[in-house]
Design a protein around this motif. Structure first.
Motif, PDB file in Angstrom:
ATOM      1  N   GLY A 242     -45.460 -32.614 -42.992  1.00  0.00           N
ATOM      2  CA  GLY A 242     -46.807 -32.734 -42.177  1.00  0.00           C
ATOM      3  C   GLY A 242     -47.935 -33.323 -43.157  1.00  0.00           C
ATOM      4  N   HIS A 243     -47.654 -32.975 -44.373  1.00  0.00           N
ATOM      5  CA  HIS A 243     -48.591 -33.500 -45.308  1.00  0.00           C
ATOM      6  C   HIS A 243     -48.512 -35.012 -45.812  1.00  0.00           C
ATOM      7  CE1 HIS A 243     -49.321 -29.390 -45.602  1.00  0.00           C
ATOM      8  NE2 HIS A 243     -50.207 -29.318 -46.207  1.00  0.00           N
ATOM      9  N   THR A 244     -47.308 -35.428 -45.726  1.00  0.00           N
ATOM     10  CA  THR A 244     -46.987 -36.731 -46.071  1.00  0.00           C
ATOM     11  C   THR A 244     -47.301 -37.414 -44.942  1.00  0.00           C
ATOM     12  OG1 THR A 244     -44.662 -36.465 -46.071  1.00  0.00           O
ATOM     13  CG2 THR A 244     -45.366 -36.595 -48.159  1.00  0.00           C
ATOM     14  N   ALA A 245     -46.919 -37.275 -43.655  1.00  0.00           N
ATOM     15  CA  ALA A 245     -47.325 -37.889 -42.486  1.00  0.00           C
ATOM     16  C   ALA A 245     -48.871 -37.988 -42.449  1.00  0.00           C
ATOM     17  CB  ALA A 245     -46.800 -36.850 -41.256  1.00  0.00           C
ATOM     18  N   ALA A 246     -49.694 -36.985 -42.781  1.00  0.00           N
ATOM     19  CA  ALA A 246     -50.972 -37.061 -42.709  1.00  0.00           C
ATOM     20  C   ALA A 246     -51.599 -38.134 -43.978  1.00  0.00           C
ATOM     21  CB  ALA A 246     -51.807 -35.850 -43.103  1.00  0.00           C
ATOM     22  N   LEU A 247     -51.150 -38.164 -45.102  1.00  0.00           N
ATOM     23  CA  LEU A 247     -51.226 -39.006 -46.009  1.00  0.00           C
ATOM     24  C   LEU A 247     -51.060 -40.638 -45.673  1.00  0.00           C
ATOM     25  CD1 LEU A 247     -49.975 -37.629 -49.398  1.00  0.00           C
ATOM     26  CD2 LEU A 247     -52.441 -37.868 -48.701  1.00  0.00           C
ATOM     27  N   LYS A 248     -49.927 -40.685 -44.780  1.00  0.00           N
ATOM     28  CA  LYS A 248     -49.661 -42.076 -44.338  1.00  0.00           C
ATOM     29  C   LYS A 248     -50.478 -42.521 -43.298  1.00  0.00           C
ATOM     30  CE  LYS A 248     -44.964 -41.323 -45.654  1.00  0.00           C
ATOM     31  NZ  LYS A 248     -43.872 -40.825 -45.241  1.00  0.00           N
ATOM     32  N   ASN A 249     -50.744 -41.524 -42.214  1.00  0.00           N
ATOM     33  CA  ASN A 249     -51.004 -42.159 -40.837  1.00  0.00           C
ATOM     34  C   ASN A 249     -52.317 -41.531 -40.300  1.00  0.00           C
ATOM     35  OD1 ASN A 249     -48.451 -43.191 -40.700  1.00  0.00           O
ATOM     36  ND2 ASN A 249     -47.564 -41.240 -40.030  1.00  0.00           N
ATOM     37  N   ALA A 250     -53.196 -40.762 -41.058  1.00  0.00           N
ATOM     38  CA  ALA A 250     -54.366 -40.232 -40.676  1.00  0.00           C
ATOM     39  C   ALA A 250     -55.385 -41.290 -40.634  1.00  0.00           C
ATOM     40  CB  ALA A 250     -54.713 -38.999 -41.303  1.00  0.00           C
ATOM     41  N   PRO A 251     -56.115 -41.670 -39.812  1.00  0.00           N
ATOM     42  CA  PRO A 251     -57.061 -42.256 -39.688  1.00  0.00           C
ATOM     43  C   PRO A 251     -58.414 -42.216 -40.923  1.00  0.00           C
ATOM     44  CG  PRO A 251     -57.832 -40.997 -37.911  1.00  0.00           C
ATOM     45  CD  PRO A 251     -56.349 -40.675 -38.677  1.00  0.00           C
ATOM     46  N   GLU A 252     -59.277 -43.307 -41.377  1.00  0.00           N
ATOM     47  CA  GLU A 252     -60.233 -42.869 -42.074  1.00  0.00           C
ATOM     48  C   GLU A 252     -61.214 -42.170 -41.470  1.00  0.00           C
ATOM     49  OE1 GLU A 252     -61.699 -46.459 -43.890  1.00  0.00           O
ATOM     50  OE2 GLU A 252     -60.011 -46.890 -45.146  1.00  0.00           O
ATOM     51  N   GLY A 253     -62.213 -41.458 -42.260  1.00  0.00           N
ATOM     52  CA  GLY A 253     -63.019 -40.509 -41.740  1.00  0.00           C
ATOM     53  C   GLY A 253     -62.740 -39.178 -41.781  1.00  0.00           C
ATOM     54  N   VAL A 254     -63.202 -38.256 -40.797  1.00  0.00           N
ATOM     55  CA  VAL A 254     -62.553 -36.969 -40.688  1.00  0.00           C
ATOM     56  C   VAL A 254     -61.662 -36.645 -39.498  1.00  0.00           C
ATOM     57  CG1 VAL A 254     -63.465 -34.524 -40.528  1.00  0.00           C
ATOM     58  CG2 VAL A 254     -65.101 -36.238 -41.417  1.00  0.00           C
ATOM     59  N   SER A 255     -60.535 -36.173 -39.748  1.00  0.00           N
ATOM     60  CA  SER A 255     -59.791 -35.866 -38.927  1.00  0.00           C
ATOM     61  C   SER A 255     -59.140 -34.434 -38.954  1.00  0.00           C
ATOM     62  CB  SER A 255     -58.376 -36.897 -38.521  1.00  0.00           C
ATOM     63  OG  SER A 255     -57.848 -37.136 -39.863  1.00  0.00           O
ATOM     64  N   VAL A 256     -58.616 -33.848 -37.861  1.00  0.00           N
ATOM     65  CA  VAL A 256     -58.192 -32.434 -37.918  1.00  0.00           C
ATOM     66  C   VAL A 256     -56.924 -32.447 -37.014  1.00  0.00           C
ATOM     67  CG1 VAL A 256     -59.860 -31.727 -36.302  1.00  0.00           C
ATOM     68  CG2 VAL A 256     -58.748 -30.188 -37.502  1.00  0.00           C
ATOM     69  N   TYR A 257     -55.754 -31.632 -37.644  1.00  0.00           N
ATOM     70  CA  TYR A 257     -54.665 -31.516 -37.113  1.00  0.00           C
ATOM     71  C   TYR A 257     -54.053 -29.951 -37.410  1.00  0.00           C
ATOM     72  CZ  TYR A 257     -54.854 -36.564 -37.385  1.00  0.00           C
ATOM     73  OH  TYR A 257     -55.424 -37.634 -37.405  1.00  0.00           O
ATOM     74  N   ASN A 258     -53.612 -29.650 -36.000  1.00  0.00           N
ATOM     75  CA  ASN A 258     -52.964 -28.282 -36.258  1.00  0.00           C
ATOM     76  C   ASN A 258     -51.396 -28.664 -36.921  1.00  0.00           C
ATOM     77  OD1 ASN A 258     -54.972 -26.869 -34.890  1.00  0.00           O
ATOM     78  ND2 ASN A 258     -53.723 -27.154 -32.918  1.00  0.00           N
ATOM     79  N   LEU A 259     -50.694 -27.932 -37.637  1.00  0.00           N
ATOM     80  CA  LEU A 259     -49.512 -28.074 -38.095  1.00  0.00           C
ATOM     81  C   LEU A 259     -48.652 -26.717 -37.699  1.00  0.00           C
ATOM     82  CD1 LEU A 259     -49.609 -29.540 -41.630  1.00  0.00           C
ATOM     83  CD2 LEU A 259     -49.374 -30.690 -39.373  1.00  0.00           C
ATOM     84  N   GLY A 260     -48.089 -26.952 -36.364  1.00  0.00           N
ATOM     85  CA  GLY A 260     -47.293 -25.637 -35.853  1.00  0.00           C
ATOM     86  C   GLY A 260     -46.335 -26.285 -34.878  1.00  0.00           C
ATOM     87  N   THR A 261     -45.488 -25.374 -34.409  1.00  0.00           N
ATOM     88  CA  THR A 261     -44.432 -25.914 -33.351  1.00  0.00           C
ATOM     89  C   THR A 261     -44.868 -25.761 -31.906  1.00  0.00           C
ATOM     90  OG1 THR A 261     -43.586 -23.647 -33.043  1.00  0.00           O
ATOM     91  CG2 THR A 261     -42.786 -24.784 -35.088  1.00  0.00           C
ATOM     92  N   GLY A 262     -45.875 -25.234 -31.715  1.00  0.00           N
ATOM     93  CA  GLY A 262     -46.394 -25.061 -30.158  1.00  0.00           C
ATOM     94  C   GLY A 262     -45.479 -24.047 -29.341  1.00  0.00           C
ATOM     95  N   ARG A 263     -44.680 -23.468 -30.091  1.00  0.00           N
ATOM     96  CA  ARG A 263     -43.786 -22.312 -29.490  1.00  0.00           C
ATOM     97  C   ARG A 263     -44.157 -20.933 -30.345  1.00  0.00           C
ATOM     98  NH1 ARG A 263     -40.282 -26.256 -30.554  1.00  0.00           N
ATOM     99  NH2 ARG A 263     -39.591 -25.124 -32.317  1.00  0.00           N
ATOM    100  N   GLY A 264     -44.281 -19.987 -29.329  1.00  0.00           N
ATOM    101  CA  GLY A 264     -44.554 -18.478 -29.791  1.00  0.00           C
ATOM    102  C   GLY A 264     -43.422 -17.685 -29.934  1.00  0.00           C
ATOM    103  N   THR A 265     -43.285 -16.917 -30.939  1.00  0.00           N
ATOM    104  CA  THR A 265     -41.967 -15.931 -31.107  1.00  0.00           C
ATOM    105  C   THR A 265     -42.786 -14.552 -31.464  1.00  0.00           C
ATOM    106  OG1 THR A 265     -40.931 -17.776 -32.088  1.00  0.00           O
ATOM    107  CG2 THR A 265     -40.266 -15.461 -32.550  1.00  0.00           C
ATOM    108  N   SER A 266     -42.339 -13.448 -30.798  1.00  0.00           N
ATOM    109  CA  SER A 266     -42.674 -12.072 -31.069  1.00  0.00           C
ATOM    110  C   SER A 266     -42.314 -11.474 -32.319  1.00  0.00           C
ATOM    111  CB  SER A 266     -42.365 -11.332 -29.839  1.00  0.00           C
ATOM    112  OG  SER A 266     -41.199 -10.893 -29.897  1.00  0.00           O
ATOM    113  N   VAL A 267     -42.675 -10.401 -32.852  1.00  0.00           N
ATOM    114  CA  VAL A 267     -42.414  -9.733 -33.787  1.00  0.00           C
ATOM    115  C   VAL A 267     -40.990  -9.176 -33.923  1.00  0.00           C
ATOM    116  CG1 VAL A 267     -42.690  -7.879 -35.562  1.00  0.00           C
ATOM    117  CG2 VAL A 267     -45.014  -8.919 -34.702  1.00  0.00           C
ATOM    118  N   LEU A 268     -40.694  -8.608 -32.700  1.00  0.00           N
ATOM    119  CA  LEU A 268     -39.136  -8.076 -32.284  1.00  0.00           C
ATOM    120  C   LEU A 268     -38.403  -9.312 -32.219  1.00  0.00           C
ATOM    121  CD1 LEU A 268     -39.796  -5.201 -29.842  1.00  0.00           C
ATOM    122  CD2 LEU A 268     -38.459  -5.217 -32.179  1.00  0.00           C
ATOM    123  N   GLU A 269     -38.844 -10.421 -31.761  1.00  0.00           N
ATOM    124  CA  GLU A 269     -37.834 -11.586 -31.390  1.00  0.00           C
ATOM    125  C   GLU A 269     -37.464 -12.215 -32.763  1.00  0.00           C
ATOM    126  OE1 GLU A 269     -39.046 -13.474 -27.187  1.00  0.00           O
ATOM    127  OE2 GLU A 269     -40.259 -14.273 -29.034  1.00  0.00           O
TER     128      GLU A 269
END
Ligand code: UD1
Length: 332
Positions: A242-269
């Motif tokens: 995600g960091h090299t993608a950000a270096l290559k593709n983020a626009p100029e100025g200020v931008s903010v991105y979550n780096l997650g999968t979008g999926r939740g897993t419980s402790v027991l799972e």
């Protein structure tokens, strides 16, 4: 490609990001003071990638050390990981956290502005969303975090945003990590927490190794399907990419991105997934809730995919296999 300065380059996320930068052909300058990492990582990175890089044993809160690094190298961008990160310690010793984490960001951002370095990637955290309702999206405003560690992330995000807004030649990319786990597929670098781990996956791997007797699960009375907390675990190599993608593709100025999968897993799972991936039983007991834990946290992962062209690819099974592969072979 350019040359990238990585602060905290021998730490958990830093070292994996260094591996990705080297493999993608960037020239790397890494800095670390080894406050929570080992010099052995340097050799592992060189063997793993077959590439060499410059390393400074340096504390990036020290403006003199940072000036020397910037004077001796032609730097195109900075990825700033170096920070203290133990939530409990930050509550016990807030000044240590505020002083180290905030000063490091200020010193590095100032050096960038003075030396014409145009890109600054900041290692932020989902902790800035506090106790809100997931999925957490980037346009939700950062809150007053529940602990000094979290507040340092909120404050640094603001300092860097203000600095970029005031300097059109300085761009800031804020990356909010969810729960990074796992290790490089080679097993040569991974997470090496000092002492008893605070976080779930390193605790599980140390139970698997017999270094710790059993896992204590902090609460099974949350409002979730199995009663244990839900998190968005992300493979550290996906996060690093995600960091090299950000270096290559983020626009100029200020931008903010979550780096997650979008999926939740419980402790027991996660415990069950670890057992299934590695064929090892993890003994556990249920104990009381840990202060400050939120029941459910997971990312909205759409923005990073849309604007950075990045998406987490690795599965929970991959995370469990690689975390154990590292602990088994190299964990101390
Ligand atoms: C924690 C920090 C977060 C930080 C992140 C860094 C807190 C409250 N949050 O996130 O600010 O950015 O680490 O990686 O400390 N668990 C157990 N037993 C254990 C350890 C953990 O049951 O021995 C449970 C926790 O209650 C939680 C889940 O496992 O539900 C994940 O915990 P952890 O790995 O510490 O991550 P977070 O708390 O999400």
């Amino acid at each position: 490609m350019g040359s990238i300065l990585v602060s905290g380059g021998t730490g958990f996320i830093g070292s994996h990001t260094c591996a990705v930068l080297l493999n993608e052909g960037y020239s790397l300058i890494a800095a670390d003071n080894f406050s929570n990492s080992s010099p052995k990582v340097l050799d592992a990175l060189r063997r793993l990638t077959g590439r060499d890089f410059r390393f400074y044993e340096a504390d990036v809160t020290n403006a003199g050390c940072v000036e020397k690094i910037f004077a001796e190298n032609d730097i195109d961008g900075v990825i700033h990981f170096a920070a203290h990160k133990a939530v409990g310690e930050s509550v016990a010793n807030p000044l240590k956290y505020y002083s180290n984490n905030i000063n490091a960001s200020i010193v590095l951002a100032r050096a960038c502005c003075e030396h014409g370095v145009r890109k600054f990637v900041f290692s932020s955290s989902a902790t800035v969303y506090g106790f809100g309702n997931p999925p957490f999206a980037e346009d939700m405003p950062p809150v007053f975090a529940a602990n000094p560690y979290g507040m340092t992330k909120v404050i640094c995000e603001r300092i860097l945003t203000d600095t970029a807004n005031a300097n059109k030649d300085f761009s800031v990319i804020l990356l909010r990590y969810f729960n990074p786990v796992g290790a490089h597929e080679s097993g040569m670098i991974g997470e090496m927490p000092g002492g008893v781990p605070n976080n779930l996956m390193p605790y599980i791997t140390q139970v698997a190794k017999g270094k710790l007797k059993e896992l204590r699960i902090f609460g099974d009375d949350y409002d979730t399907p199995d009663g244990t907390c839900i998190r968005d675990y992300i493979h550290v190599m996906d996060l690093a990419e995600g960091h090299t993608a950000a270096l290559k593709n983020a626009p100029e100025g200020v931008s903010v991105y979550n780096l997650g999968t979008g999926r939740g897993t419980s402790v027991l799972e996660l415990v069950r997934a670890f057992e299934a991936a590695n064929g090892i039983k993890i003994p556990y007991t249920i104990v009381g809730r840990r202060a400050g834990d939120i029941a459910v946290s997971y990312a909205s992962a759409d923005k990073a995919q849309k604007f950075l062209g990045w998406k987490a690819k690795r599965t929970i099974n991959d995370m469990c296999r690689d975390a154990w592969n590292f602990e088994k072979n190299y964990g101390e």
